[in-house]
Every structure is written in C-alpha cells, then in structure tokens.
Design an enzyme around this catalytic site. Sequence first.
Site, mmCIF file in Angstrom:
data_model
loop_
_atom_site.group_PDB
_atom_site.id
_atom_site.type_symbol
_atom_site.label_atom_id
_atom_site.label_comp_id
_atom_site.label_asym_id
_atom_site.label_seq_id
_atom_site.Cartn_x
_atom_site.Cartn_y
_atom_site.Cartn_z
ATOM 1 N N GLN A 118 87.663 22.150 41.053
ATOM 2 C CA GLN A 118 88.743 21.188 40.817
ATOM 3 C C GLN A 118 89.449 20.865 42.129
ATOM 4 O OE1 GLN A 118 92.730 21.698 38.872
ATOM 5 N NE2 GLN A 118 91.800 20.416 37.285
ATOM 6 N N CYS A 147 98.448 18.550 36.808
ATOM 7 C CA CYS A 147 99.362 19.616 37.228
ATOM 8 C C CYS A 147 100.754 19.043 37.500
ATOM 9 C CB CYS A 147 98.840 20.325 38.468
ATOM 10 S SG CYS A 147 99.923 21.670 39.035
#
Length: 432
Positions: A118, A147
């Site tokens: 990621q 996030c």
Amino acid sequence: MSWLSRAIRSIMAPEIKKVPIPRNGVDYRGKIVLAPMVRSGELPSRLLALHYGADLVWGPETVDKSMIGTTRRFNPQTNTIEWTRKPSQGTRNPPADVKDSIIYRIHPERESRKLIFQIGTSNPDLAVQAAKLVAADVAGIDVNAGCPKPFSTHDGMGAALLRNPDKLCAILEALVKNITPEFEIGISVKIRILETAEQTEALVRRLLATGITGLTVHCRTTPMRPRERAIRGQLRMIADVCREAGVACLMNGDVENRDQALDLVREYGVDGAMIATAAEKNSSCFRSKAGGGLLSWDEVVAQYISYALEVENKFGNTKFLLCQLIPGKSPAYKKISSCKSYTKVCEALGFDLLVERAREVDSSLGIDPDNSGKKNKKTNSSALAAGGLMAESRSKPQAKKGLSERGVSTQTETQTEVQPAAQPAEAAAIPV
C-alpha cells in the site's frame, strides 16, 4: 428441478462480469485479508496473520518519497528482501558510516504472492517511481485514499484524496498504465464512504473507470474514529456498482473474525472482507470456528515472538505489538513493560526454548540482552542524580566546557556571527 429447467436458467442468468486479473496479480474475490496498519502491519505481524489463515496481507502505508532512493538488497541472515536508505539526520548528505534504515521489507518465500503493497501518495509521477521499486516482489499495489491521520492527509495523501477525485484518478491511471503492463500485477484503492450515498456512488464509478482490479471500502466517513460503529448502509450499493464494472469489492470496518466476515459477505454482496483491529489483538481471528476458532493470547504471543526473532524485527515494534496481544490486566503485561531486550521478554514470558535465539538477535540488533537497552548509550548524569544516584553521577569525570562549547557567545561573537540558512526538511519515512 429437472436438467432442462437448470439449463434454461443457466442460459438466462446474466454472466458475471470480471475484469482480467494480470498474470502475476491476485483476485480479491473470496478473500479474508489483513488490513494495512502502521506498526501493526510489519513483517512478523503479516507472517502471523498468514499462519492463522489470512488469504492476503496488506503492508503498512509506505509513503512514495520514503521509497524513492532506497536500495533493494537480500538479507541472507533473515531470508528477507529489504529496501534501505541512509537516515537524513536533518542533513542533505548524511555521514557514510550511519547505519541504513529499513524502509520496507518482505519475506519472499512466505508472503510475496500474498502481499499487497500500500502506497501513500498524492502525485502520479512519484507513485509510479515508488511502485516500480517494489512491484516485481509483490502481488499488487494499493493506493491509500482512506487514512484520516494527519501524517497521511497533511500532504494531500490518504483520505484527503477523497476530496480531490481528479488527482486520485490520475494516480490510479498512471499506475495502471505504467505498472500493470510491465509487472503484470493489479492496481487497487482503499477508500472511505462519503457523507451521502450519491457522493460515494459518483466517486466509486470514477475510480472503477481507471482500470483498477479491486476496491476496498472502509464503512466510516473520514471524521469517524474506530470507536464509532461502522456504517454499512451504503455497502450494498457499492458492491452492486463494483459488480457491474467487474471489479472486486472488499469491505472493512468492525469485522471481527472469519466467520462473521463470511456472513457479512453474503449479507451485503461484497466479494471479501478486511480485518484490522481484531487481528491486531489476536491474529487467530482468521481461523474459522470449524478450524479451531480463536486461540488463547499466550499461544499467539509465542508464535509472534518466534516470527519476530526469525526476521530480527526491530525490538520497539515487537514490544508495541506484544502490548496489543497481551491483555492489559494480565500479569504478563506488567512483566514485559520494563523489558528492553528480546532476551528479557522471553525470560519474563517463560519461553525458555527461545532465550538462546533471543540473545543472538539482541546481539545482532545492538541490544544489551541483560536489559540495559541499546549498547554504548551515554550515561545521563542528570538522570542518575534525579534517580537518587548522586554519588554515581558525581563519580563520572566531566571536562568543563568553554563558553563557545556551551553555546554562550561573547559580545563580539554575537555581533559578527552569521546564522546559516535553514536546510529544507527531507520527506520523513515511515519507520520499519
């Protein structure tokens, strides 16, 4: 039902559309996977999740700038591949004798075809540069667009990309164009839901048009925190839109174990599920009830420490994970709180068979196995005095420093000294 009825139904049933999965990539369908988590997604944690049945594992978000400029090397001592670089130490040209920092590492034999890298990015060109460094060693590249933490959003990364869909789509298109043909792996993205279903659907449709092979949706909005219950009202709509485009859809948010994950997959029509917090606390949550279910924390901790020692994981990260795995009210939690070495941890937990290996790893990492922490650490006389060891602090001779050494300038120096220009800060790497 007769064979004729079944044949007619199969002819009339619409064919399920699926985008092609590249030769070296992986299909997310039917998978229960480990979520990307900073600190909790490092190598031994991923190996632990795979050990207990995770179908795929996501590494922690790694920022593009931290990867660019790294050197790939194989570590024969741990059988791992590491991407390293010199820490900046606040300068453009750090000293040559400074020990390399490990930015990212994998265990190619055990996880490479099940590992999704990621990336944290807000720039298509930088995303491609960083992805090319690791693409040959992983099963897919995933863009973090979910996030909400400031270290990710402050530079336009993570959940900040949800408010800039043009940039997010440009990043995905650049990765699909430059990574998939050369390395034959898929590109995916992880998002959060928006305030309304209409906004979320519009975003998802744009993302699916970029050529990605998978999409994960965290069923919380950006301002929401893990303690707030996940919102699943938009999930079926997202799953339907993904199915229409032939792209695999994973769900994330309050998924506790494999059996519950499979129930949610059936209920909402998604293709798989991602487990985060529950896996951080006890990775045996990936086991089905029929396969033995959740194990006691001490069994899981023993397996985790075994992996941490095998790959010589950074002790600080190991201790952090132990504090998640061991219940706070357990006597063992208090025992390890003061431990500063692998040796002392193994002794405190009664893992006698691991003590010898723990000493070897402590030595390799430059840690004093007898619990004083890092070797060659300077004694802080002020701390000794504050702790009641005044005599010991005074026994250590200290040369008296001149004024200039103590940062005191004479009047002449103050008038003539010219302050150096500030150096631009280098992009901080997420520690491994």
